[in-house]
Write an enzyme that holds these catalytic residues in place. Structure first.
Site, PDB file in Angstrom:
ATOM      1  N   CYS A   1       0.868  -1.177   0.000  1.00 42.18           N
ATOM      2  CA  CYS A   1       0.000   0.000   0.000  1.00 42.18           C
ATOM      3  C   CYS A   1       0.901   1.223   0.000  1.00 42.18           C
ATOM      4  O   CYS A   1       1.729   1.378   0.905  1.00 42.18           O
ATOM      5  CB  CYS A   1      -0.891  -0.022   1.239  1.00 42.18           C
ATOM      6  SG  CYS A   1      -1.865   1.476   1.521  1.00 42.18           S
TER       7      CYS A   1
ATOM      8  N   CYS B   1      -1.273   3.668  -6.567  1.00 48.87           N
ATOM      9  CA  CYS B   1      -2.016   2.980  -5.510  1.00 48.87           C
ATOM     10  C   CYS B   1      -2.195   1.549  -5.973  1.00 48.87           C
ATOM     11  O   CYS B   1      -2.483   1.303  -7.156  1.00 48.87           O
ATOM     12  CB  CYS B   1      -3.374   3.646  -5.286  1.00 48.87           C
ATOM     13  SG  CYS B   1      -4.504   2.722  -4.217  1.00 48.87           S
TER      14      CYS B   1
END
Length: 257
Positions: free
Chosen positions: A70, A182
């Protein structure tokens, strides 16, 4: 060897799928912080507490290495996690450096898609400042996209219209690369290829992350391999329906490889 992958939701499955392809002789644990997804629209300190709580659960399960799959979580907590735990830990960052290197000679620009929080953090600003000497990098926050992904919203018309709306203010002829900053965003590579001009390349950091993971494991002297490629999927709250969703999403990714 058991490698843990952590993300706020299903986005890190895009990194896990790459690891399964490149490092199949290991075992894997994937943990999604379902209770708090998305991270990218929440306050910094709140997200940090979620990260440490969830990674602590993973450590109790038993892992030999950790991938913080992440970008937002990496920016917020990677240094503190490395101080707290003595196993190999690999983080993510938007693939801005390779994108700039790829595009420098063409005179085109780079556009980074990322969560609002990633784009606000000093780590991102420092990354761009370090590699973007010619001012070629622009950034576009996509706060809704994680929600779409978590809902398994992959309808080509709906998502194609969404991307076209977000890009409507940009002259895409000026750009040569879009960076998916992302880990949720690579789920939309196929749809993006349909709506973007053919000269624009799409890059993410997943392959580079798995390569760093392999190198770091070797450097730590941790014996890799000796696994069967088994995957255990977990989430905060233990919701069986969400685990089913993760299985569906991982199967979708693997079907495209």
């Amino acid at each position: 060897m058991r490698i843990g992958f952590f993300d706020s939701g299903i986005g890190g499955l895009t990194v896990l799928a790459e690891a399964l392809r490149m490092m199949p002789d290991n075992d894997f644990l994937y943990m999604a912080d379902r209770l708090h997804v998305p991270y990218g629209t929440k306050p910094h300190d709140e997200v940090k507490s979620f990260i440490f709580e969830t990674v602590g659960m993973m450590m109790k399960e038993g892992i030999d290495a950790l991938v913080v799959a992440c970008n937002t979580a990496t920016s917020i907590a990677i240094n503190e996690l490395r101080e707290a735990y003595s196993l190999p830990i690999v983080g993510m960052e938007p693939a801005v450096k390779p994108a700039v290197e790829m595009i420098r000679a063409t005179g085109k620009r780079v556009l980074v898609f990322a969560t609002p929080l990633t784009l606000l953090l000093p780590k991102y600003y420092a990354l761009v400042s370090r590699v973007d000497e010619q001012g070629m990098v622009d950034s576009l926050p996509l706060p809704e996209l994680v929600h779409y992904c978590e809902s398994l919203q992959f309808d080509r018309k709906v998502m194609g219209d969404y991307f076209l709306s977000k890009l409507s203010g940009y002259n895409l002829n000026e750009y040569g690369i879009i960076v998916l900053g992302c880990t949720h965003y690579p789920f939309y590579k196929d749809i993006l290829r349909e709506v973007l001009p053919p000269h624009i390349e799409i890059v993410d950091g997943n392959l580079g992350t798995v390569k760093r993971l392999s190198a770091l494991i070797s450097r730590y002297g941790v014996p890799g391999g000796a696994g069967s490629g088994s995957v255990k999927l977990m989430c905060t709250g233990g919701d069986p329906a969400y685990i089913d969703k993760m299985q569906t999403a991982l199967a979708l990714l693997q079907s495209k490889m």
